[in-house]
Design a protein around this motif. Structure first.
Motif, PDB file in Angstrom:
ATOM      1  N   PHE A  61     -10.988   0.306  -1.569  1.00 29.69           N
ATOM      2  CA  PHE A  61     -11.867   1.477  -1.594  1.00 29.69           C
ATOM      3  C   PHE A  61     -11.219   2.579  -0.773  1.00 29.69           C
ATOM      4  O   PHE A  61     -10.933   2.379   0.405  1.00 29.69           O
ATOM      5  CB  PHE A  61     -13.241   1.141  -1.015  1.00 29.69           C
ATOM      6  N   PHE A  62     -10.972   3.712  -1.378  1.00 34.00           N
ATOM      7  CA  PHE A  62     -10.309   4.808  -0.677  1.00 34.00           C
ATOM      8  C   PHE A  62     -11.330   5.850  -0.244  1.00 34.00           C
ATOM      9  O   PHE A  62     -12.252   6.174  -0.995  1.00 34.00           O
ATOM     10  CB  PHE A  62      -9.255   5.456  -1.589  1.00 34.00           C
ATOM     11  N   GLY A  63     -11.142   6.345   0.965  1.00 36.31           N
ATOM     12  CA  GLY A  63     -12.064   7.353   1.463  1.00 36.31           C
ATOM     13  C   GLY A  63     -11.606   7.852   2.817  1.00 36.31           C
ATOM     14  O   GLY A  63     -10.428   7.744   3.155  1.00 36.31           O
ATOM     15  N   ILE A  64     -12.538   8.386   3.583  1.00 36.38           N
ATOM     16  CA  ILE A  64     -12.221   8.916   4.905  1.00 36.38           C
ATOM     17  C   ILE A  64     -12.944   8.070   5.951  1.00 36.38           C
ATOM     18  O   ILE A  64     -14.158   7.910   5.872  1.00 36.38           O
ATOM     19  CB  ILE A  64     -12.680  10.390   5.043  1.00 36.38           C
ATOM     20  N   LEU A  87       0.857  -1.180   0.000  1.00 41.65           N
ATOM     21  CA  LEU A  87       0.000   0.000   0.000  1.00 41.65           C
ATOM     22  C   LEU A  87       0.894   1.230   0.000  1.00 41.65           C
ATOM     23  O   LEU A  87       1.558   1.515   0.988  1.00 41.65           O
ATOM     24  CB  LEU A  87      -0.906  -0.023   1.231  1.00 41.65           C
ATOM     25  N   GLY A  88       0.898   1.942  -1.102  1.00 48.63           N
ATOM     26  CA  GLY A  88       1.799   3.070  -1.218  1.00 48.63           C
ATOM     27  C   GLY A  88       3.228   2.594  -1.101  1.00 48.63           C
ATOM     28  O   GLY A  88       3.621   1.651  -1.790  1.00 48.63           O
ATOM     29  N   THR A  89       3.980   3.197  -0.225  1.00 53.99           N
ATOM     30  CA  THR A  89       5.383   2.826  -0.096  1.00 53.99           C
ATOM     31  C   THR A  89       5.612   1.791   0.994  1.00 53.99           C
ATOM     32  O   THR A  89       6.735   1.353   1.213  1.00 53.99           O
ATOM     33  CB  THR A  89       6.244   4.070   0.223  1.00 53.99           C
ATOM     34  N   LEU A 128     -10.961  -1.352   2.746  1.00 55.05           N
ATOM     35  CA  LEU A 128     -11.232   0.072   2.862  1.00 55.05           C
ATOM     36  C   LEU A 128      -9.954   0.731   3.337  1.00 55.05           C
ATOM     37  O   LEU A 128      -9.319   0.236   4.270  1.00 55.05           O
ATOM     38  CB  LEU A 128     -12.320   0.324   3.909  1.00 55.05           C
ATOM     39  N   VAL A 129      -9.573   1.814   2.705  1.00 61.15           N
ATOM     40  CA  VAL A 129      -8.347   2.504   3.094  1.00 61.15           C
ATOM     41  C   VAL A 129      -8.666   3.967   3.369  1.00 61.15           C
ATOM     42  O   VAL A 129      -9.245   4.655   2.523  1.00 61.15           O
ATOM     43  CB  VAL A 129      -7.281   2.419   1.979  1.00 61.15           C
ATOM     44  N   CYS A 130      -8.313   4.448   4.554  1.00 59.90           N
ATOM     45  CA  CYS A 130      -8.535   5.864   4.882  1.00 59.90           C
ATOM     46  C   CYS A 130      -7.397   6.694   4.312  1.00 59.90           C
ATOM     47  O   CYS A 130      -6.230   6.447   4.581  1.00 59.90           O
ATOM     48  CB  CYS A 130      -8.642   6.080   6.390  1.00 59.90           C
ATOM     49  N   GLU A 131      -7.757   7.679   3.517  1.00 59.55           N
ATOM     50  CA  GLU A 131      -6.747   8.507   2.869  1.00 59.55           C
ATOM     51  C   GLU A 131      -6.140   9.519   3.823  1.00 59.55           C
ATOM     52  O   GLU A 131      -5.159  10.170   3.508  1.00 59.55           O
ATOM     53  CB  GLU A 131      -7.377   9.244   1.678  1.00 59.55           C
ATOM     54  N   ARG A 147      -5.557   4.120   7.853  1.00 61.86           N
ATOM     55  CA  ARG A 147      -6.211   2.958   8.420  1.00 61.86           C
ATOM     56  C   ARG A 147      -6.713   2.023   7.321  1.00 61.86           C
ATOM     57  O   ARG A 147      -7.250   2.483   6.312  1.00 61.86           O
ATOM     58  CB  ARG A 147      -7.389   3.446   9.271  1.00 61.86           C
ATOM     59  N   VAL A 148      -6.541   0.720   7.531  1.00 60.85           N
ATOM     60  CA  VAL A 148      -7.022  -0.272   6.579  1.00 60.85           C
ATOM     61  C   VAL A 148      -8.015  -1.190   7.276  1.00 60.85           C
ATOM     62  O   VAL A 148      -7.741  -1.689   8.363  1.00 60.85           O
ATOM     63  CB  VAL A 148      -5.863  -1.122   6.006  1.00 60.85           C
ATOM     64  N   ALA A 149      -9.165  -1.386   6.680  1.00 63.77           N
ATOM     65  CA  ALA A 149     -10.178  -2.272   7.261  1.00 63.77           C
ATOM     66  C   ALA A 149     -10.722  -3.198   6.183  1.00 63.77           C
ATOM     67  O   ALA A 149     -10.653  -2.892   4.990  1.00 63.77           O
ATOM     68  CB  ALA A 149     -11.302  -1.448   7.873  1.00 63.77           C
ATOM     69  N   ASP A 150     -11.228  -4.348   6.615  1.00 63.53           N
ATOM     70  CA  ASP A 150     -11.860  -5.270   5.678  1.00 63.53           C
ATOM     71  C   ASP A 150     -13.271  -4.811   5.392  1.00 63.53           C
ATOM     72  O   ASP A 150     -13.936  -4.252   6.260  1.00 63.53           O
ATOM     73  CB  ASP A 150     -11.930  -6.679   6.285  1.00 63.53           C
ATOM     74  N   ILE A 151     -13.736  -5.055   4.180  1.00 60.34           N
ATOM     75  CA  ILE A 151     -15.129  -4.780   3.860  1.00 60.34           C
ATOM     76  C   ILE A 151     -15.776  -6.077   3.413  1.00 60.34           C
ATOM     77  O   ILE A 151     -15.217  -6.830   2.618  1.00 60.34           O
ATOM     78  CB  ILE A 151     -15.287  -3.661   2.800  1.00 60.34           C
ATOM     79  N   GLU A 152     -16.929  -6.367   4.007  1.00 56.73           N
ATOM     80  CA  GLU A 152     -17.650  -7.585   3.684  1.00 56.73           C
ATOM     81  C   GLU A 152     -18.538  -7.327   2.487  1.00 56.73           C
ATOM     82  O   GLU A 152     -19.677  -6.922   2.617  1.00 56.73           O
ATOM     83  CB  GLU A 152     -18.500  -8.022   4.877  1.00 56.73           C
ATOM     84  N   ILE A 153     -17.978  -7.553   1.325  1.00 52.92           N
ATOM     85  CA  ILE A 153     -18.692  -7.327   0.082  1.00 52.92           C
ATOM     86  C   ILE A 153     -18.343  -8.540  -0.784  1.00 52.92           C
ATOM     87  O   ILE A 153     -17.213  -9.012  -0.724  1.00 52.92           O
ATOM     88  CB  ILE A 153     -18.235  -5.976  -0.539  1.00 52.92           C
ATOM     89  N   PRO A 154     -19.299  -9.086  -1.515  1.00 47.82           N
ATOM     90  CA  PRO A 154     -18.995 -10.302  -2.283  1.00 47.82           C
ATOM     91  C   PRO A 154     -17.850 -10.088  -3.272  1.00 47.82           C
ATOM     92  O   PRO A 154     -17.757  -9.024  -3.894  1.00 47.82           O
ATOM     93  CB  PRO A 154     -20.303 -10.588  -3.035  1.00 47.82           C
ATOM     94  N   MET A 155     -16.997 -11.097  -3.408  1.00 47.50           N
ATOM     95  CA  MET A 155     -15.900 -11.016  -4.368  1.00 47.50           C
ATOM     96  C   MET A 155     -16.470 -11.073  -5.774  1.00 47.50           C
ATOM     97  O   MET A 155     -17.378 -11.841  -6.067  1.00 47.50           O
ATOM     98  CB  MET A 155     -14.939 -12.194  -4.181  1.00 47.50           C
TER      99      MET A 155
END
Ligand SMILES: [Zn+2]
Ligand SMILES: [Zn+2]
Length: 129
Positions: free
Chosen positions: A116-119, A62-64, A78-81, A85-93
């Motif tokens: 998914f990038f966001g805040i 992730l990045g560097t 999910l990645v907080c820009e 912070r990195v979290a798992d998201i329960e969404i079907p593959m």
């Protein structure tokens, strides 16, 4: 040939499996250092590489930096820009996308990744104040 799993490697795996924060090698090093005084950051990296090869650990560049996790089932993130912070998201593959990509390229596709990038919630609350 039996491979002997070192004590240190065992602790590194346990530390990873005990968190869902997708930490860096540095984080693991800082966490285990008080308990294993002769631990070095290089050893942590080396053991993480072995654990990844053995299929116990997933590396997520992730990045560097590289982030690691003990959850080896395929999933999206999910990645907080703001705070990283990195979290798992329960969404079907989206399994069909691999086939699609392999049809459209000369690659033999093994896997894909979606971040998914966001805040994050915490950072959103910080700005609201
Ligand atoms: Zn955040
Ligand atoms: Zn994850």
């Amino acid at each position: 040939m039996a491979t002997r799993r070192s004590k240190q490697r065992e602790r590194i795996l346990q530390a990873l499996q005990a968190t869902d924060s997708h930490p860096t090698a540095e984080w693991i090093y800082q966490k285990l250092k008080p308990e294993i005084p002769n631990l070095s950051l290089g050893t942590v990296y080396r053991n993480l590489a072995i654990l990844q090869e053995q299929g116990f650990v997933q590396k997520m560049p992730l990045g560097t930096t590289d982030r690691f996790e003990g959850n080896i089932t395929p999933h999206y993130h999910l990645v907080c820009e703001r705070c990283g912070r990195v979290a798992d998201i329960e969404i079907p593959m989206y399994a069909e996308i691999n086939e699609k990509a392999s049809t459209m390229s000369s690659f033999k596709i093994n896997r894909h990744r979606i971040d998914f990038f966001g805040i994050c919630e915490k950072c959103q609350n910080k700005t609201k104040k």
